[in-house]
Design a protein around this motif. Structure first.
Motif, PDB file in Angstrom:
ATOM      1  N   TRP A  30       1.014  -1.186   0.134  1.00 38.86           N
ATOM      2  CA  TRP A  30       0.026   0.045  -0.108  1.00 38.86           C
ATOM      3  C   TRP A  30       0.806   1.282  -0.046  1.00 38.86           C
ATOM      4  O   TRP A  30       2.118   1.250   0.327  1.00 38.86           O
ATOM      5  CB  TRP A  30      -1.095  -0.052   1.209  1.00 38.86           C
ATOM      6  N   GLY A  31       0.314   2.358  -0.297  1.00 42.49           N
ATOM      7  CA  GLY A  31       1.049   3.568  -0.417  1.00 42.49           C
ATOM      8  C   GLY A  31       1.397   4.291   0.617  1.00 42.49           C
ATOM      9  O   GLY A  31       1.138   3.923   1.801  1.00 42.49           O
ATOM     10  N   TYR A  32       2.587   4.747   0.734  1.00 35.39           N
ATOM     11  CA  TYR A  32       3.080   5.630   1.838  1.00 35.39           C
ATOM     12  C   TYR A  32       2.610   6.944   2.071  1.00 35.39           C
ATOM     13  O   TYR A  32       2.237   7.471   0.951  1.00 35.39           O
ATOM     14  CB  TYR A  32       4.786   5.783   1.791  1.00 35.39           C
ATOM     15  N   ARG A  33       2.439   7.184   3.275  1.00 39.55           N
ATOM     16  CA  ARG A  33       1.535   8.695   3.442  1.00 39.55           C
ATOM     17  C   ARG A  33       2.521   9.450   4.072  1.00 39.55           C
ATOM     18  O   ARG A  33       3.650   9.071   4.554  1.00 39.55           O
ATOM     19  CB  ARG A  33       0.297   8.584   4.366  1.00 39.55           C
ATOM     20  N   GLU A  34       2.312  10.713   4.155  1.00 40.16           N
ATOM     21  CA  GLU A  34       3.222  11.943   4.357  1.00 40.16           C
ATOM     22  C   GLU A  34       3.668  11.629   5.905  1.00 40.16           C
ATOM     23  O   GLU A  34       4.698  12.201   6.224  1.00 40.16           O
ATOM     24  CB  GLU A  34       2.611  13.455   4.175  1.00 40.16           C
ATOM     25  N   THR A  35       2.961  11.069   6.813  1.00 41.91           N
ATOM     26  CA  THR A  35       3.140  11.086   8.007  1.00 41.91           C
ATOM     27  C   THR A  35       3.994   9.676   8.470  1.00 41.91           C
ATOM     28  O   THR A  35       4.361   9.198   9.395  1.00 41.91           O
ATOM     29  CB  THR A  35       1.795  10.802   8.811  1.00 41.91           C
ATOM     30  N   ASP A  36       4.300   8.742   7.345  1.00 46.79           N
ATOM     31  CA  ASP A  36       4.942   7.592   7.456  1.00 46.79           C
ATOM     32  C   ASP A  36       6.573   7.920   7.946  1.00 46.79           C
ATOM     33  O   ASP A  36       7.316   8.733   7.315  1.00 46.79           O
ATOM     34  CB  ASP A  36       4.956   6.593   6.285  1.00 46.79           C
ATOM     35  N   PRO A  37       7.301   7.004   8.575  1.00 44.96           N
ATOM     36  CA  PRO A  37       8.753   7.401   8.889  1.00 44.96           C
ATOM     37  C   PRO A  37       9.464   7.497   7.799  1.00 44.96           C
ATOM     38  O   PRO A  37       9.474   6.824   6.574  1.00 44.96           O
ATOM     39  CB  PRO A  37       9.015   6.139   9.659  1.00 44.96           C
ATOM     40  N   LEU A  38      10.493   8.400   7.648  1.00 49.72           N
ATOM     41  CA  LEU A  38      11.491   8.670   6.720  1.00 49.72           C
ATOM     42  C   LEU A  38      12.695   7.631   6.890  1.00 49.72           C
ATOM     43  O   LEU A  38      12.890   7.126   8.087  1.00 49.72           O
ATOM     44  CB  LEU A  38      11.961  10.257   6.725  1.00 49.72           C
ATOM     45  N   GLY A  39      13.389   7.482   5.969  1.00 53.28           N
ATOM     46  CA  GLY A  39      14.567   6.379   6.068  1.00 53.28           C
ATOM     47  C   GLY A  39      15.458   6.481   4.710  1.00 53.28           C
ATOM     48  O   GLY A  39      15.490   7.587   3.964  1.00 53.28           O
ATOM     49  N   GLY A  40      15.755   5.168   4.286  1.00 57.81           N
ATOM     50  CA  GLY A  40      16.579   5.200   3.078  1.00 57.81           C
ATOM     51  C   GLY A  40      17.616   4.053   3.187  1.00 57.81           C
ATOM     52  O   GLY A  40      18.729   4.531   4.173  1.00 57.81           O
ATOM     53  N   TYR A  41      17.559   3.117   2.447  1.00 56.50           N
ATOM     54  CA  TYR A  41      18.741   2.151   2.612  1.00 56.50           C
ATOM     55  C   TYR A  41      20.181   2.577   1.783  1.00 56.50           C
ATOM     56  O   TYR A  41      21.171   2.272   2.425  1.00 56.50           O
ATOM     57  CB  TYR A  41      18.242   1.090   1.781  1.00 56.50           C
ATOM     58  N   ASP A  42      19.841   3.274   0.818  1.00 52.25           N
ATOM     59  CA  ASP A  42      21.038   3.616   0.029  1.00 52.25           C
ATOM     60  C   ASP A  42      21.409   5.213   0.383  1.00 52.25           C
ATOM     61  O   ASP A  42      20.584   5.893   0.860  1.00 52.25           O
ATOM     62  CB  ASP A  42      20.813   3.399  -1.530  1.00 52.25           C
ATOM     63  N   PRO A  43      22.757   5.477   0.058  1.00 53.32           N
ATOM     64  CA  PRO A  43      22.965   6.976   0.417  1.00 53.32           C
ATOM     65  C   PRO A  43      21.988   8.174  -0.281  1.00 53.32           C
ATOM     66  O   PRO A  43      21.708   8.894   0.125  1.00 53.32           O
ATOM     67  CB  PRO A  43      24.230   7.209  -0.306  1.00 53.32           C
ATOM     68  N   TYR A  44      21.500   7.863  -1.669  1.00 53.30           N
ATOM     69  CA  TYR A  44      20.733   8.647  -2.122  1.00 53.30           C
ATOM     70  C   TYR A  44      19.502   8.847  -1.567  1.00 53.30           C
ATOM     71  O   TYR A  44      18.881  10.000  -0.985  1.00 53.30           O
ATOM     72  CB  TYR A  44      20.364   8.238  -3.867  1.00 53.30           C
ATOM     73  N   SER A  45      18.703   7.606  -1.279  1.00 51.22           N
ATOM     74  CA  SER A  45      17.331   7.585  -0.398  1.00 51.22           C
ATOM     75  C   SER A  45      17.500   8.264   0.791  1.00 51.22           C
ATOM     76  O   SER A  45      16.830   9.133   1.372  1.00 51.22           O
ATOM     77  CB  SER A  45      17.048   6.236  -0.261  1.00 51.22           C
ATOM     78  N   SER A  46      19.002   7.998   1.519  1.00 54.50           N
ATOM     79  CA  SER A  46      18.738   8.584   2.970  1.00 54.50           C
ATOM     80  C   SER A  46      19.101  10.213   3.034  1.00 54.50           C
ATOM     81  O   SER A  46      18.499  10.750   3.741  1.00 54.50           O
ATOM     82  CB  SER A  46      20.372   7.774   3.478  1.00 54.50           C
ATOM     83  N   SER A  47      19.956  10.375   1.705  1.00 55.43           N
ATOM     84  CA  SER A  47      20.103  12.031   1.697  1.00 55.43           C
ATOM     85  C   SER A  47      18.786  12.437   1.431  1.00 55.43           C
ATOM     86  O   SER A  47      18.748  13.834   1.760  1.00 55.43           O
ATOM     87  CB  SER A  47      20.968  12.215   0.605  1.00 55.43           C
ATOM     88  N   LYS A  48      18.063  12.027   0.664  1.00 55.01           N
ATOM     89  CA  LYS A  48      16.545  12.627   0.520  1.00 55.01           C
ATOM     90  C   LYS A  48      15.968  12.715   1.652  1.00 55.01           C
ATOM     91  O   LYS A  48      15.052  13.732   1.940  1.00 55.01           O
ATOM     92  CB  LYS A  48      15.951  12.210  -0.550  1.00 55.01           C
TER      93      LYS A  48
END
Length: 367
Positions: free
Chosen positions: A149-167
């Motif tokens: 299901w889709g992520y909502r704006e209130t869901d936790p931020l994160g990121g596996y790779d450096p790009y995703s994490s940097s964003k």
């Protein structure tokens, strides 16, 4: 009850001064042309295009905007350019946008995407003319749990790779500036709203980036080669570039009008039935392109990438009337037609503006 909006509010954009970082990129190029067509005075600030060919040159974008070359990591130059221009609206799109490159240059990716965002927002602090800021990140800023299901704006931020994490970090920087210096509780004092915008897997004519599915397919088809595809089962929220750009425009309009509700994060994603696996996109591209186009499986899947990722854009739909207007099948036809027109040496400035005009007509029909 959902808002009903049928296109950009030209009274907002006519003669408005817009400072746009990243105008030499794929999304930035499309937005530059669209804003100029709405009557805005756009100053683009970015590095040189990093591909040849590129949309900036192909669509002759510098003929309708101010084309300033500079690095968002050059804080002094960035601040001087923004404060001298005295923009009403700032849209920040400059970034290192590639997952695989972030594995090669993680520190450079963090510097551009995190510190660069801080530099832009600090420049805004020193530019009292600014009334609206849209900071663009990505769908990959979420902590991906491979949900169906889709992520909502209130869901936790994160990121596996450096790009995703940097964003994800860029989102935190944006939120910190919004809360610390442009808090909605003091909107009457600073009169500036800051929003962030999250979208991903944006496709359309004029993208020649490396390690992206559509550009790789197009380049291979033009050479008459079978294109190697990694991770054919990965599912992404594919959407035409104009879809999220319409979202950015819509949020900027609300911020400029003084609607402090818009000063928050926003998702812009396609309808659920447009979240296709990579293999289906490749097959559809083969079908639309014709001329013996084909793809084959790449035995090397490369570095880690998300397997399933989808956004929930119901907030933007309910609050501000944004909704997707292009089905993925039509999107692929539009982009194939764009690249074929470019290969025929057509006037791509006029061709790109024509697709923007056609999209605006679709917005008027979407209810």
């Amino acid at each position: 009850m959902e808002a009903l909006v049928t296109g950009p509010d030209r009274t907002v954009w006519q003669n408005r001064r817009v400072f746009l970082t990243g105008h030499t990129g794929f999304k930035g190029g499309w937005l530059s042309l669209w804003l100029a067509s709405l009557g805005a005075h756009v100053r683009g600030y970015a590095l040189d295009p990093y591909t040849t060919p590129n949309l900036l040159d192909a669509a002759k974008i510098p003929t309708v905007i101010e084309d300033v070359r500079g690095d968002i990591l050059d804080r002094a130059r960035l601040e001087a350019s923004m404060t001298e221009f005295k923009p009403d609206i700032v849209i920040h799109m400059a970034a290192q946008p590639l997952v695989r490159l972030s594995y090669v240059d993680p520190l450079g990716t963090y510097a551009t995407n995190v510190l660069g965002t801080g530099h832009v927002l600090e420049a805004v602090r020193k530019t009292p003319s600014v009334r609206a800021v849209v900071s663009v990140t990505t769908d990959k800023c979420y902590e991906n749990k491979e949900w169906h299901w889709g992520y909502r704006e209130t869901d936790p931020l994160g990121g596996y790779d450096p790009y995703s994490s940097s964003k994800a970090c860029a989102e935190l920087v944006t939120a910190a500036y919004r809360q610390s210096f442009f808090n909605v509780s003091k909107f009457a004092e600073h009169r500036c709203g800051i929003a962030s915008a999250r979208a991903g897997n944006v496709i359309g004519g004029g993208d020649w980036s490396d390690d992206r599915l559509i550009p790789d397919l197009v380049k291979g088809f033009l050479r008459g080669e079978a294109v190697r595809i990694r991770r054919p089962n990965s599912i992404r929220p594919w959407q035409h570039v104009l879809e999220p750009l319409w979202g950015y425009i819509r949020i900027a309009e609300e911020l400029y009008k003084g609607n402090s509700t818009a000063a928050s994060p926003w998702n812009f994603g396609p309808a659920d039935d447009d979240a296709w696996p990579v293999s289906r996109i490749a097959e559809k591209m083969v079908q639309v392109w014709g001329d013996g186009a084909q793809w084959i499986l790449d035995a090397d899947p490369g570095a880690h990438e998300a397997g399933y990722l989808k956004l929930d854009a119901s907030k933007a739909r309910a609050e501000f009337g944004w909704r997707p207007s292009l089905h993925i099948g039509t999107t692929l036809e539009w982009l194939v037609n764009w690249y074929r027109a470019h290969a025929r040496n057509e006037d791509m400035h006029a061709y790109t503006l024509d697709q923007i005009a056609r999209y605006e007509q679709l917005l008027q029909q979407t209810v």
